[in-house]
Design a protein around this motif. Structure first.
Motif: not given
Length: 280
Positions: A252-260
């Motif tokens: 989930s953190r990867v997903a959030v960071l990718e969006v950011q």
DNA sequence: CAGGTGAATCGTCACGCAGA
DNA sequence: TCTGCGTGACGATTCACCTG
């Protein structure tokens, strides 16, 4: 055998490499540094050392969660209710709770009361209280219970303090007078003296100081080993559960960071467009 | 349908670490 | 120093899917 080949060439993605890849991914996104390409050159021994020194998932995830709001924390201590039926929690505070292989719960309360409950049943119906009447019972808190999956005659047995055995009846005949009456369709239990032949894998707990013969010492060693294996089994299960949770968190953190990251890149492009003078 | 393969899961061992 | 816990590594088993 074919499975030797099979297992040698296969690496467990979840248990070994996947979380490491995710960690790298998070690090790559988070830091703007160049990626560590030398990773693949590390020999197995060094890798093992590195891995063995990594802090526990609980620590990592809790540190993560303190940094990033919204990241769930792994419970420091298992909450009392987890995996324990509510009908036990409402009774007298047990000193020990054990779960049998069939999913039933054995709770040893202060004073030697044994509570047996079935997770499938609800409320008080799923609970039976057995009061130990033997005067030589060990002090509260010293209760040792071991259970066998099934004895040879198809009944289920639990070994309780005082060298007695709680046996689950095959048919629901009435229990002896020293037991509380079973309710509803619940199976009944009897407290018996242990038979000479113990089920495979179950060793009676001996009181310390009473070991003399080599055979008794061996039995004690076997008992300790069984206990250690059982604890380690449970620990491994818990560890894997935590690891899964940790991997989910990383994903989930990867997903959030990718969006950011994507947003920041877009923002940068926009600013570039605004700032750079148009040639036309 | 039988056999191969990937993936998931489990039990056990070994080892490091933290706390008593 | 000892002991218990957490976890990586490994082997074994099971299941689902694919292929000839």
């Amino acid at each position: 055998m074919w499975w030797h080949q099979h297992n040698l060439c296969f690496r467990h993605p979840i248990e070994e490499d996947y979380s490491g890849e995710l960690e790298k991914k998070v690090a790559t996104i988070t830091e703007t540094d160049e990626s560590t390409e030398s990773e693949g050159v590390i020999d197995s021994h060094k890798r093992r050392e590195i891995l063995s020194r990594r802090p526990s998932y609980r620590k990592i995830l809790n540190e993560l969660s303190s940094d990033v709001p919204g990241v769930p924390k792994i419970e420091e201590e298992k909450s009392e209710g987890e995996g324990t039926p509510p009908n036990i929690a409402t009774m007298a505070v047990p000193t020990s709770i054990y779960q049998t292989s069939t999913g039933q719960y054995i709770a040893i309360a202060q004073g030697g009361t044994i509570q047996i409950s079935n997770p499938g049943s609800d409320g008080v119906q799923g609970l039976q209280a057995l009061t130990m009447t033997n005067s030589g019972a060990p002090p509260p808190g010293a209760a040792i219970v071991q259970y066998a999956a099934q004895s040879a005659d198809g009944t289920q047995q639990f070994f309780v303090p005082g060298s007695q055995v709680v046996v689950q009846d095959e048919e629901t005949e009435l229990a002896p007078s020293h037991m509380a009456a079973a309710t509803g369709d619940m199976p009944t239990y009897q407290i018996r003296a242990p038979t000479t032949a113990l089920p495979q894998g179950v060793v009676m707990a001996a009181s310390p100081g009473s070991l003399h013969s080599p055979q008794q010492l061996a039995e004690e060693a076997t008992r300790k080993r069984e206990l250690r294996l059982m604890k380690n089994r449970e620990a491994a299960k818990e560890c894997r559960r935590r690891k899964k949770e940790y991997v989910k968190c990383l994903e989930s953190r990867v997903a959030v960071l990718e969006v950011q990251n994507k947003k920041l890149i877009e923002e940068l492009e926009t600013l570039k467009d605004i700032c750079s003078p148009k040639t036309d």
